[in-house]
Enzyme design. Structure first.
Site, mmCIF file in Angstrom:
data_model
loop_
_atom_site.group_PDB
_atom_site.id
_atom_site.type_symbol
_atom_site.label_atom_id
_atom_site.label_comp_id
_atom_site.label_asym_id
_atom_site.label_seq_id
_atom_site.Cartn_x
_atom_site.Cartn_y
_atom_site.Cartn_z
ATOM 1 N N HIS A 1 42.116 42.350 47.575
ATOM 2 C CA HIS A 1 43.217 42.763 46.705
ATOM 3 C C HIS A 1 42.945 44.166 46.159
ATOM 4 O O HIS A 1 43.833 45.027 46.154
ATOM 5 C CB HIS A 1 43.356 41.753 45.570
ATOM 6 C CG HIS A 1 44.519 41.998 44.669
ATOM 7 N ND1 HIS A 1 45.815 42.050 45.122
ATOM 8 C CD2 HIS A 1 44.585 42.217 43.328
ATOM 9 C CE1 HIS A 1 46.629 42.272 44.100
ATOM 10 N NE2 HIS A 1 45.910 42.389 43.008
ATOM 11 N N ASP B 1 44.398 42.428 34.260
ATOM 12 C CA ASP B 1 45.479 41.800 33.502
ATOM 13 C C ASP B 1 45.020 41.081 32.240
ATOM 14 O O ASP B 1 45.709 40.196 31.728
ATOM 15 C CB ASP B 1 46.262 40.831 34.396
ATOM 16 C CG ASP B 1 45.388 39.705 34.945
ATOM 17 O OD1 ASP B 1 44.172 39.706 34.653
ATOM 18 O OD2 ASP B 1 45.921 38.832 35.650
ATOM 19 N N ASP B 2 43.857 41.452 31.721
ATOM 20 C CA ASP B 2 43.403 40.906 30.442
ATOM 21 C C ASP B 2 42.888 42.021 29.540
ATOM 22 O O ASP B 2 41.906 41.861 28.829
ATOM 23 C CB ASP B 2 42.334 39.828 30.641
ATOM 24 C CG ASP B 2 41.133 40.335 31.412
ATOM 25 O OD1 ASP B 2 41.140 41.516 31.835
ATOM 26 O OD2 ASP B 2 40.172 39.571 31.599
ATOM 27 N N ASP C 1 31.590 45.658 41.493
ATOM 28 C CA ASP C 1 31.191 46.515 40.381
ATOM 29 C C ASP C 1 29.688 46.795 40.428
ATOM 30 O O ASP C 1 29.251 47.941 40.230
ATOM 31 C CB ASP C 1 31.610 45.919 39.037
ATOM 32 C CG ASP C 1 31.231 44.459 38.884
ATOM 33 O OD1 ASP C 1 30.829 43.834 39.879
ATOM 34 O OD2 ASP C 1 31.338 43.944 37.758
#
Length: 449
Positions: free
Chosen positions: A170, A192-193, A292
């Site tokens: 994604h 989205d947080d 990451d």
């Protein structure tokens, strides 16, 4: 005559017995063959029965799998309906679908989202709250893209979750789309947080200029791992770091040109809670790297550094599951989100350019009072100005860091937030504490007293 008749009868009986014996023998052979055929038929029937039972078991398993997939589809359909409703609501407020070559000269801000409509709505509202759209500004609209990934996933290690591979795809798909299809020169990545600070856009606009003039900077981040309220003070201060912070960051197309071809296949959701939980797990004979942490490997950042603020410009509100609640409360909930509208356009950030920053940071460190001994924290508390504390190795750093309450974690030999092995944070007041590595002073050209 009587004897002769008796011989004739025996002879006749013998003659009659031969065909009878022959017939009996043939009958026995036939019966034996028939018995073998019956045995073969019984074995074939038994095998057929076993295969039938196996097939029935497989059909049962397939039915259970189909039922499970149907339940999963229902759940995903429900999540899609929630997201679709959110998108439709945003469309009514001016959202448009991304088509053609939409160009934002500063950067595109992408929110990576999946199935948390309530979280996404909170993030979008935060962006809309601080998005400014005067005639000369370039953040003038929201767009959306949808990634439909039907390609089967083949995990590389036992026990891995398919979802982690899906998320890695994604990320790569979204960034490839933005850089290569829609021709953005820079992208700011959110999830989205997250909520953003009032000066979020201006901060990254100033950071874009740094990316352009200093190729030793790999990315601009809005995050400070030690950004809890008790460790920060000045919203105007920025640092260089050898540690990739993530959680709200900007990279340029030239950097993505390098990363895209070798982007890792595997990813674990990058909330700090998950990262901490993951670091406590034990994997035997395995080294699992997520994207990451992959960026934190020296072989990938190649000595380039990252710009980070003292006070965070993003706030991560995502808490997942009771097992990770303790990490959320300890590390995420107390994060200080900047609430000061800094005028970054009026700020001189040239001190962050590599050749100037070494001297800038060294000058700060020289002014700090050296503190030694097992009671270093107590001594630091009683000194008015900045202090520096030397650590000898990783275990020594972890011991000191745990006493202060900052992050103890290292990645590929680098402590979180560190610059040339030095971790800096505020302590109690405006006082800075510098935790200094064994070779840090030498790297900065400072002679030890």
């Amino acid at each position: 005559m009587g004897k002769c008749c008796s011989c004739d009868y025996r002879y006749l009986l013998l003659i009659a017995a031969v065909p009878f014996i022959y017939i009996q023998m043939r009958l026995f052979v036939t019966q034996s063959r028939y018995a073998d055929r019956i045995a073969d038929a019984i074995e074939a029937e038994n095998q057929c029965t076993r295969q039938t039972r196996l097939l029935i078991d497989q059909i049962s398993l397939q039915k259970e799998r189909l039922l499970s997939l149907e339940e999963e589809k229902k759940r995903q359909d429900q999540e899609c309906r929630h997201l679709r409703a959110l998108v439709q609501d945003l469309e009514r407020k001016g959202l448009k679908k991304l088509v053609g070559d939409v160009q934002v000269p500063v950067a595109a801000v992408v929110v990576m989202a999946c199935n948390r409509a309530d979280y996404l709505e909170r993030t979008i509202k935060s962006i809309l709250k601080y998005r400014v759209v005067p005639a000369d500004h370039l953040y003038d609209g929201l767009t959306y893209m949808q990634h439909l990934d039907y390609e089967p996933v083949h995990t590389e290690r036992p026990g891995e979750l398919i979802a982690y591979y899906k998320i890695a795809r994604h990320y790569k798909w979204a960034l490839d789309q933005l850089f290569y299809k829609h021709n953005f020169s820079r992208v700011i990545i959110l999830e989205d947080d997250m909520e953003i600070a009032p000066d979020f856009f201006d901060y990254f606009e100033a950071g874009a200029a740094l990316l352009d003039i200093d190729k030793t900077i790999m990315a601009i981040s809005s995050w400070n791992d030690n950004g809890q309220r008790q460790f920060v003070h000045d919203p105007y201060v920025l640092y260089r770091s050898d540690f990739f912070p993530g959680l709200g960051w900007m990279l340029s197309k030239s950097t993505w040109d390098e990363l895209s071809p070798k982007w890792p296949k595997f990813y674990e959701y990058t909330s700090l809670c998950d990262s901490l939980l993951q670091s406590s797990r034990i994997f035997l004979d395995q080294k699992i790297t997520y994207w990451d942490d992959w960026l934190r490997l020296k072989e990938n950042h190649k000595g380039r550094q990252f710009i980070r603020p003292e006070v965070c410009r993003t706030y991560n509100f995502g808490e997942h599951g009771s097992s990770m609640g303790q990490f959320f409360r300890q590390y995420l909930e107390p994060i200080k989100l900047n609430d000061v509208k800094v005028n970054w356009k009026s700020m001189d950030l040239s001190y962050l350019v590599e050749d100037k920053y070494v001297k800038h940071f060294a000058d700060m460190l020289k002014k700090a009072t050296p503190v030694h001994g097992t009671d270093a924290i107590l001594k630091a508390y009683n000194i008015d100005g900045d202090v520096r504390i030397q650590y000898q190795d990783k275990s020594d750093f972890e011991r000191i860091a745990s006493q202060f309450g900052i992050f103890e974690e290292w990645k590929d030999g680098v402590p979180r937030t560190a610059y040339k092995g030095i971790v800096v944070f505020r302590y109690q007041t405006q006082r800075r504490v510098f935790l200094v590595g064994p070779n840090s002073l030498q790297q900065l050209g400072i002679k030890e007293a």
